[in-house]
Design a protein around this motif. Structure first.
Motif: not given
Length: 494
Positions: A145, A149, A160, A163, A213
């Motif tokens: 990330v 973050a 990460a 997504t 995210q």
């Protein structure tokens, strides 16, 4: 190579063999396992698989699955594993020392010590361990990330690799996906909270991480908190013991986006539910975003206060259903895009999509295992190799049929809505299919009679017993009904 992390370390001693000159020899055996994957990460895949098989899925999922590979010291042969909390690090070190030692040394004989460390909040994301997925066998490393973050994140770090781009959309999850994308945009929404529910390994957690995210990418200064309901309870109890609940309350209630995973774990915890209720109210009243997941719909959650269930019903309730064959095949194709150098024939991909149907996490794990084993053993992936490598998993999936699948299949066969399975209607065209579904649930699943009754609209176990006896009796008298039942069993098992 050693990647340091903050945290309190619980060491598990491993005696070093005489004459060992480091880990270079063991590394060569698993070198070049996949593009971008180090030999130690490849070894971690094999270790996790050994632990899952030796300890059983329930124990592995509860205590060892959350661990991540934190680092490896080439000079000393010390492996460091990362746990999400001090408590878990201590428990794993105390109760699973022998299994960890045996598994690591079976793959890398030159390992001299295994350590379990509780990662500090400030470095969890931007470090080696954050690249190693903890939900299933690790895949190739992914980017961490962005550096901003960790400052915005409190609680458990975001993965990460989870997504929106890596999420494969199909009919089973498109409503949940579209709702998640809408919330992540940050503009006005007509629903709050978003409640996602579905079985284990279907993508709920993936969507939560993707929301977090994407939201942070659009709003870098936002305060995003993701944590499991179990962690919520643990931190709340810790705050009460430390007489510092005000800090806990302020931290959570100031979040711009709060995500609580697996809320069913606070069932029966009165004080935790009290705090959870007020936290929900604060977030919703302030116009901030709240996302909650569970393994079942709000109406089916037991041990949760009615006022909490009422709040959950205010927003959008979206289910994440088991993936159909087409979606499972698309997931495999998507996964293979990120496995540089991996060659999986089309017939093997179709075989996996057809046979590994319990959940997406297990499907991805099966694919990871086939690719990793083929690389480690220098074998070509074909149908025989896939069947040999996944023999235990294939046997388990042959027996694993869910009540939801039975309800869906029976509803389609008799051309009624699936919601009729839990409705109060007693008309013959609804009651008979419902009895058939109860009968099949008793015959094809390990679920208890009370649990089967709960899945059919909260009916008593005596109702299930009556349905089972009734269908057994009618099968002996009615050839058409018996043929229907036989066909349904073949479809469910095949």
């Amino acid at each position: 190579m050693r990647i340091d992390r903050g945290g309190h370390v619980a060491a598990i001693g491993v005696g070093a063999d005489e004459g060992e000159t480091g880990v270079a020899v063991a590394m060569e055996a698993i070198d070049d396992v996949a593009a971008g994957m180090s030999p130690v990460e490849a070894a971690w895949i094999a270790v996790r698989d050994m632990l899952r098989r030796s300890l059983g899925a329930r124990t592995f999922d509860g205590w060892l699955k959350p661990l991540g590979l934190d680092g490896f010291d080439d000079d000393s042969g010390v492996v460091t594993l990362a746990a999400p909390s001090d408590f878990m690090a201590s428990w794993v070190a105390t109760h699973f020392a022998d299994q960890l030692r045996a598994s690591w040394r079976a793959v890398l004989p030159h390992v001299t010590e295994v350590r379990v460390a509780a990662r500090s909040e400030s470095v969890r994301l931007a470090s080696f361990g954050a690249d190693t997925p903890s939900a299933i066998e690790p895949t190739v490393p992914v980017a961490v990330v962005e550096a901003a973050a960790p400052l915005a994140m409190i609680g458990t770090p975001l993965e990460a690799r989870y997504t929106f781009d890596s999420f494969v959309v199909g009919k089973a999850n498109e409503v949940a996906y579209n709702a998640a994308r809408t919330l992540a945009l940050g503009g006005p929404v007509t629903f709050n909270p978003l409640f996602l529910h579905g079985g284990t390994g279907l993508g709920k957690t993936h969507l939560m991480h993707a929301i977090g995210q994407d939201y942070l990418a659009r709003h870098p200064d936002a305060r995003v908190i993701y944590m499991s309901a179990e962690k919520f309870m643990f931190e709340f109890v810790s705050a009460m013991r430390a007489k510092d609940t005000l800090t806990f309350k302020a931290r959570l209630r100031s979040a711009d986006l709060l995500m609580i995973d697996d809320v069913q774990f606070i069932a029966g915890k009165d004080s935790t539910q009290e705090e959870f209720f007020h936290t929900m109210n604060e977030i919703i009243s302030a116009g901030r975003r709240l996302i909650i997941t569970a393994d079942r719909s709000p109406q089916d959650l037991e041990g949760i206060e009615s006022r909490i269930l009422s709040r959950l019903g205010w927003g959008l309730v979206a289910d994440v259903n088991p993936a159909d064959f087409e979606l499972r095949l698309n997931i495999i194709d998507k996964k293979l895009e990120g496995m540089t150098g991996a060659t999986v024939p089309a017939d093997v991909a179709m075989f996996l999509a057809k046979r590994i149907s319990a959940n997406v996490r297990e499907l991805e794990g099966a694919l990871n295992r086939v690719v990793a084993y083929a690389t480690l053993l220098g074998r070509t992936i074909d149908m025989d190799f896939a069947q040999e490598t996944l023999a235990d998993l294939l046997r388990a999936n042959q027996r694993r049929i869910t009540i939801e699948e039975i309800q869906r299949r029976v509803s389609d066969h008799y051309r009624i809505r699936q919601t009729e399975m839990s409705s109060a209607r007693r008309a013959r065209e609804v009651a008979r299919p419902r009895q058939v579904a109860m009968y099949l649930s008793k015959q094809l699943t390990p679920r208890s009679l009370p649990e089967i009754g709960r899945r059919f609209g909260g009916r008593d176990h005596t109702t299930v017993i009556h349905a089972v006896k009734q269908i057994e009796k009618l099968r002996a008298q009615d050839a058409e009904l018996d043929a229907d039942v036989r066909l349904l069993i073949r479809q469910l098992e095949g």
